[in-house]
Design a protein around this motif. Structure first.
Motif, PDB file in Angstrom:
ATOM      1  N   LEU A 170      31.940  49.269  47.365  1.00 48.43           N
ATOM      2  CA  LEU A 170      32.684  48.781  46.781  1.00 48.43           C
ATOM      3  C   LEU A 170      33.868  48.632  46.295  1.00 48.43           C
ATOM      4  CD1 LEU A 170      29.966  46.053  47.243  1.00 48.43           C
ATOM      5  CD2 LEU A 170      31.541  45.700  48.625  1.00 48.43           C
ATOM      6  N   ALA A 171      33.600  49.904  45.015  1.00 49.34           N
ATOM      7  CA  ALA A 171      34.668  50.494  43.843  1.00 49.34           C
ATOM      8  C   ALA A 171      35.614  50.915  44.606  1.00 49.34           C
ATOM      9  CB  ALA A 171      34.065  51.107  42.838  1.00 49.34           C
ATOM     10  N   ALA A 172      35.598  51.810  45.722  1.00 45.51           N
ATOM     11  CA  ALA A 172      36.916  52.160  46.573  1.00 45.51           C
ATOM     12  C   ALA A 172      37.817  51.217  47.349  1.00 45.51           C
ATOM     13  CB  ALA A 172      36.242  52.973  47.377  1.00 45.51           C
ATOM     14  N   LYS A 173      37.175  50.121  47.257  1.00 48.44           N
ATOM     15  CA  LYS A 173      37.993  49.450  47.598  1.00 48.44           C
ATOM     16  C   LYS A 173      38.372  48.160  46.305  1.00 48.44           C
ATOM     17  CE  LYS A 173      37.928  50.876  52.169  1.00 48.44           C
ATOM     18  NZ  LYS A 173      36.875  51.344  51.858  1.00 48.44           N
ATOM     19  N   GLN A 174      37.244  47.244  46.001  1.00 46.68           N
ATOM     20  CA  GLN A 174      37.301  46.855  45.040  1.00 46.68           C
ATOM     21  C   GLN A 174      37.366  46.584  44.434  1.00 46.68           C
ATOM     22  OE1 GLN A 174      39.049  43.511  44.751  1.00 46.68           O
ATOM     23  NE2 GLN A 174      39.895  43.634  47.451  1.00 46.68           N
ATOM     24  N   PHE A 175      38.196  47.932  43.067  1.00 43.14           N
ATOM     25  CA  PHE A 175      37.494  48.624  42.228  1.00 43.14           C
ATOM     26  C   PHE A 175      37.862  47.526  40.429  1.00 43.14           C
ATOM     27  CE2 PHE A 175      38.625  51.948  38.423  1.00 43.14           C
ATOM     28  CZ  PHE A 175      37.406  51.641  38.131  1.00 43.14           C
ATOM     29  N   GLY A 176      36.538  46.656  39.834  1.00 37.22           N
ATOM     30  CA  GLY A 176      37.165  45.896  38.537  1.00 37.22           C
ATOM     31  C   GLY A 176      35.788  45.532  39.685  1.00 37.22           C
ATOM     32  N   PHE A 177      35.300  44.410  40.876  1.00 32.70           N
ATOM     33  CA  PHE A 177      34.634  43.334  41.108  1.00 32.70           C
ATOM     34  C   PHE A 177      33.358  44.340  41.884  1.00 32.70           C
ATOM     35  CE2 PHE A 177      38.952  41.657  42.115  1.00 32.70           C
ATOM     36  CZ  PHE A 177      38.680  40.497  40.916  1.00 32.70           C
ATOM     37  N   GLU A 178      33.582  45.487  41.388  1.00 28.42           N
ATOM     38  CA  GLU A 178      32.074  46.088  42.178  1.00 28.42           C
ATOM     39  C   GLU A 178      30.747  45.429  41.706  1.00 28.42           C
ATOM     40  OE1 GLU A 178      33.542  48.993  39.988  1.00 28.42           O
ATOM     41  OE2 GLU A 178      33.633  47.693  40.674  1.00 28.42           O
ATOM     42  N   SER A 390      45.331  36.724  50.962  1.00 26.27           N
ATOM     43  CA  SER A 390      45.423  38.092  50.879  1.00 26.27           C
ATOM     44  C   SER A 390      43.979  38.614  49.772  1.00 26.27           C
ATOM     45  CB  SER A 390      46.689  38.818  49.837  1.00 26.27           C
ATOM     46  OG  SER A 390      47.396  38.143  50.881  1.00 26.27           O
ATOM     47  N   VAL A 391      43.796  38.437  48.527  1.00 24.30           N
ATOM     48  CA  VAL A 391      43.323  38.914  47.875  1.00 24.30           C
ATOM     49  C   VAL A 391      41.166  38.716  49.067  1.00 24.30           C
ATOM     50  CG1 VAL A 391      41.640  38.416  45.741  1.00 24.30           C
ATOM     51  CG2 VAL A 391      43.428  37.977  45.789  1.00 24.30           C
ATOM     52  N   LEU A 392      41.298  37.164  49.095  1.00 25.62           N
ATOM     53  CA  LEU A 392      40.466  37.026  49.648  1.00 25.62           C
ATOM     54  C   LEU A 392      39.715  37.531  51.099  1.00 25.62           C
ATOM     55  CD1 LEU A 392      40.123  33.071  50.239  1.00 25.62           C
ATOM     56  CD2 LEU A 392      38.192  34.187  49.506  1.00 25.62           C
ATOM     57  N   ASN A 393      41.072  37.864  51.730  1.00 23.52           N
ATOM     58  CA  ASN A 393      40.921  38.603  52.937  1.00 23.52           C
ATOM     59  C   ASN A 393      40.514  39.917  52.742  1.00 23.52           C
ATOM     60  OD1 ASN A 393      41.809  36.758  54.832  1.00 23.52           O
ATOM     61  ND2 ASN A 393      43.799  37.157  55.012  1.00 23.52           N
ATOM     62  N   ASP A 394      41.009  40.372  51.721  1.00 24.57           N
ATOM     63  CA  ASP A 394      40.247  41.824  51.132  1.00 24.57           C
ATOM     64  C   ASP A 394      39.198  41.751  50.725  1.00 24.57           C
ATOM     65  OD1 ASP A 394      41.750  44.386  51.486  1.00 24.57           O
ATOM     66  OD2 ASP A 394      42.406  44.421  49.176  1.00 24.57           O
ATOM     67  N   LEU A 395      39.066  40.862  49.709  1.00 20.48           N
ATOM     68  CA  LEU A 395      37.304  41.407  49.875  1.00 20.48           C
ATOM     69  C   LEU A 395      36.397  40.861  50.798  1.00 20.48           C
ATOM     70  CD1 LEU A 395      37.548  38.154  46.574  1.00 20.48           C
ATOM     71  CD2 LEU A 395      36.787  40.204  46.221  1.00 20.48           C
ATOM     72  N   GLU A 396      36.869  40.808  52.168  1.00 19.27           N
ATOM     73  CA  GLU A 396      35.866  40.112  53.134  1.00 19.27           C
ATOM     74  C   GLU A 396      35.844  41.976  53.823  1.00 19.27           C
ATOM     75  OE1 GLU A 396      35.861  38.408  57.364  1.00 19.27           O
ATOM     76  OE2 GLU A 396      37.763  37.872  56.297  1.00 19.27           O
ATOM     77  N   ARG A 397      36.966  42.648  53.569  1.00 21.82           N
ATOM     78  CA  ARG A 397      37.082  43.671  54.261  1.00 21.82           C
ATOM     79  C   ARG A 397      36.207  44.905  52.868  1.00 21.82           C
ATOM     80  NH1 ARG A 397      42.575  42.876  53.948  1.00 21.82           N
ATOM     81  NH2 ARG A 397      43.401  42.032  56.089  1.00 21.82           N
ATOM     82  N   ALA A 398      35.746  44.730  52.000  1.00 20.77           N
ATOM     83  CA  ALA A 398      34.938  45.740  50.971  1.00 20.77           C
ATOM     84  C   ALA A 398      33.711  45.513  51.390  1.00 20.77           C
ATOM     85  CB  ALA A 398      36.088  45.234  49.062  1.00 20.77           C
ATOM     86  N   VAL A 399      33.739  43.642  51.361  1.00 24.83           N
ATOM     87  CA  VAL A 399      32.041  43.919  51.407  1.00 24.83           C
ATOM     88  C   VAL A 399      31.532  44.000  53.337  1.00 24.83           C
ATOM     89  CG1 VAL A 399      30.420  41.180  52.053  1.00 24.83           C
ATOM     90  CG2 VAL A 399      32.290  41.511  50.240  1.00 24.83           C
ATOM     91  N   ASP A 400      32.335  43.534  54.479  1.00 25.46           N
ATOM     92  CA  ASP A 400      31.924  44.368  55.538  1.00 25.46           C
ATOM     93  C   ASP A 400      31.193  45.327  55.181  1.00 25.46           C
ATOM     94  OD1 ASP A 400      32.343  42.406  57.563  1.00 25.46           O
ATOM     95  OD2 ASP A 400      34.233  42.294  57.550  1.00 25.46           O
ATOM     96  N   ASP A 401      32.538  46.365  54.521  1.00 23.51           N
ATOM     97  CA  ASP A 401      32.005  48.310  54.292  1.00 23.51           C
ATOM     98  C   ASP A 401      30.870  47.887  53.558  1.00 23.51           C
ATOM     99  OD1 ASP A 401      34.723  48.642  55.358  1.00 23.51           O
ATOM    100  OD2 ASP A 401      35.645  49.471  54.165  1.00 23.51           O
ATOM    101  N   GLY A 402      30.398  46.975  52.483  1.00 21.45           N
ATOM    102  CA  GLY A 402      29.304  47.152  51.612  1.00 21.45           C
ATOM    103  C   GLY A 402      28.488  47.086  52.900  1.00 21.45           C
ATOM    104  N   VAL A 403      28.246  45.817  53.414  1.00 25.21           N
ATOM    105  CA  VAL A 403      27.007  45.556  55.006  1.00 25.21           C
ATOM    106  C   VAL A 403      27.009  46.329  55.348  1.00 25.21           C
ATOM    107  CG1 VAL A 403      26.604  44.335  56.671  1.00 25.21           C
ATOM    108  CG2 VAL A 403      27.760  43.419  54.065  1.00 25.21           C
ATOM    109  N   ASN A 404      28.307  47.493  55.899  1.00 22.67           N
ATOM    110  CA  ASN A 404      27.850  48.199  57.347  1.00 22.67           C
ATOM    111  C   ASN A 404      27.659  49.786  56.226  1.00 22.67           C
ATOM    112  OD1 ASN A 404      29.171  47.930  59.789  1.00 22.67           O
ATOM    113  ND2 ASN A 404      30.785  47.859  58.478  1.00 22.67           N
ATOM    114  N   CYS A 405      27.424  50.374  54.724  1.00 23.53           N
ATOM    115  CA  CYS A 405      26.438  51.090  54.262  1.00 23.53           C
ATOM    116  C   CYS A 405      25.491  51.051  53.972  1.00 23.53           C
ATOM    117  CB  CYS A 405      27.582  51.032  53.220  1.00 23.53           C
ATOM    118  SG  CYS A 405      26.066  52.192  51.323  1.00 23.53           S
TER     119      CYS A 405
END
Length: 543
Positions: A170-178, A390-405
């Motif tokens: 999550l830090a790789a996509k949304q650094f600061g919100f991980e 835009s922020v919501l959509n990018d947060l969604e992509r980061a969360v998707d990556d976290g779920v897949n992890c």
């Protein structure tokens, strides 16, 4: 037949193919052009690597503005036309499907391998020698990578352990919100685990609902489903609710054949309307008699049906999407009925609490299951809040990556050091392996090792540090046997840190990224001719 056999041998290839075709061959004509295209794509996405990676603003053909650092989204929206760069896009797409993460590593590493082979080709090496060297280096990498495993996750139900693993992703996509997102992702995934058997996550079981307004810290997890609309009637709360789901609309069915009703007096008109009301009353009463508290419709709800649903004290929710209808059936254990009538006990679902909440000025219906529900909840929803779309959509992509992890971790929990430490150690070992290889392919093996250094170099560049100094310090650390030395993006400790405990990557994700990158690079490298027929409709195809 005679006409088609009239080949002008003096015209060469142009005499054999139709007019309007394009043909390029050789190192300069085909190979280096392909390498240039792949380098261009890798150059676009490599600056988005890591926590300090830059965002790209992409405006697609529909004039939709996308601001993201997610490589899979960038290459998908770019609408790449060059066939060689398309190979890298396909590799990133496959990595996204398999692991859901490390797409940037796949594209950037493939581009770096092709960039290295450009110098080898100018040195005079043949393409086959470069391919052989890359293959030998990759075979060595496959054997060396499992030896770098620092630990293996034994219990995917351990919350602290899973937060530690998903935080770097999550830090790789949304650094600061991980620190905010990681507990949400872990809670949602673990909420879908069954109470017995091996822990496993289905990506479709973790849904994401986006509501504009507020900030990221106001995001939450709901064990159940969130429907992004209000109820149809006035009843807005039910506890311990039996649920009947209808895939059809709640209305009087219309006949296929057109008919004419002849009415001779006012009594006929009154009785005609009453008979329809009586029939609808019977149907809704039969549904209510089964104990149903919530009715879900996949189609139109007529005013007459709504009147009787309200009379019998049931809540009515309309869901227009058939995909959401399937998910609500999964979340509540219901069966969607295609007939209008009472459901059997097996067809009815159950939900601990159904209520309407107003979030950010928007009414939503929440189907929440208790934490102690039997065998866990089949569906969990992460409710994301942010200020812009835009922020919501990018947060969604980061969360998707976290779920897949977490999904990957449940099937293979082997971990390797992150922060570029794994790539640097592999580079160090492959260099030593190249020194022991006779023949011309040793140059390609060394180039493969040098290409792996792009990860720590890019991480250093993106964090504003001097990449040469960082690489020198890392090389010295790995030469002294510190296999988990990686880049410290904060710049402390000469830019080098021990990434063995804090920053970890999944072995399976790394292995898949390297495999797809090498396959894509070798496929592009083995092309020595490009032959294109004339595009249909007179369109242009530029290479």
């Amino acid at each position: 037949m005679a006409k088609s056999m009239a080949l002008n041998s003096a015209a060469g290839l142009a005499g054999m193919l139709k007019a309007g075709h394009k043909h390029m061959e050789g190192v300069d004509g085909a190979t280096l052009r392909n390498v240039e295209a792949a380098k261009g794509l890798a150059g676009i996405v490599c600056t988005s690597l890591g926590p300090n990676g830059m965002n790209k603003l992409v405006i697609n053909h529909l004039e939709k503005i996308i601001v993201t650092s997610d490589c899979a989204t960038i290459v998908k929206e770019l609408e790449i036309q060059h066939p060689a760069a398309k190979m890298l896009e396909l590799a990133a797409e496959m990595q996204e499907q398999e692991c859901g993460d490390a797409t940037n590593l796949t594209v950037s590493f493939a581009g770096e391998l092709l960039k290295m082979c450009e110098d080898l080709l100018r040195m005079g090496l043949h393409t086959s020698e470069i391919v052989m060297g890359y293959k030998r280096a990759y075979e060595f990498l496959e054997k060396a990578l499992p030896t770098l495993v620092t630990e293996t996750v034994k219990d995917c139900r351990d919350v602290k352990e899973m937060i530690r693993i998903v935080t770097p992703v999550l830090a790789a996509k949304q650094f600061g919100f991980e620190s905010v997102l990681a507990p949400l992702v872990v809670s949602a995934c673990q909420g879908t685990f069954s109470s017995n058997g091996r822990a496993a996550v289905n990506s479709d079981s973790v849904r994401i609902a986006k509501i504009m307004g507020g900030n990221v810290s106001q995001s939450e997890v709901i064990q159940g489903m969130v429907i992004m609309r209000g109820t149809e009637g006035s009843i807005q709360h039910k506890d311990a609710a039996k649920i009947s789901v209808f895939a059809c609309g709640l209305e009087a069915s219309a006949t296929e054949a057109k008919g004419t009703v002849l009415m001779k007096n006012a009594d006929d008109l009154m009785s005609y309307n009453k008979s329809e009301e009586k029939k609808m009353d019977e149907i809704i009463k039969a549904i209510a008699d089964t104990g149903t508290k919530v009715v879900i419709s996949g189609g139109t709800v007529s005013e007459m049906a709504m009147h009787f649903i309200e009379r019998y004290g049931m809540m009515c929710v309309k869901i227009v999407s058939k995909w959401e209808l399937r998910r609500i059936c999964s979340a509540t254990g219901s069966t969607a009925l295609v007939r209008l009538g009472p459901a059997t006990a097996e067809e009815m679902g159950f939900c601990d609490e159904v209520n309407v909440r107003e979030i950010g000025g928007r009414k939503v219906v929440i189907f929440a299951q208790k934490d102690n529900a039997k065998d866990g909840c089949r569906v969990a929803t992460i409710l994301l809040r942010a200020s812009t779309e835009s922020v919501l959509n990018d947060l969604e992509r980061a969360v998707d990556d976290g779920v897949n992890c977490i999904r990957t971790c449940c099937s293979n929990g082997a971990l390797v050091p992150g922060a570029g430490a794994t790539e640097m150690e592999l580079s160090h070992r492959i260099k030593a392996f190249g020194d022991t290889c006779p023949g011309l392919d040793q140059y390609a093996i060394r180039s493969f090792a040098k290409a792996l250094e792009f990860v720590p170099r890019t991480l250093a560049e993106n964090s504003g540090q001097e990449p040469t100094d960082i690489l020198a310090a890392l090389t010295a650390a790995h030469a002294n046997g510190n296999a988990s030395a990686g880049v410290d993006i904060t710049g402390e400790g000469n830019g080098v840190r021990d990434a063995g405990k804090d920053i970890v990557d999944l072995l399976h994700t790394k292995d898949s990224a390297f495999r797809l990158a090498v396959d894509a690079a070798i496929t592009v490298l083995r092309v020595d001719q490009i032959i294109m027929s004339k595009p249909a409709g007179g369109g242009k195809l530029g290479i």
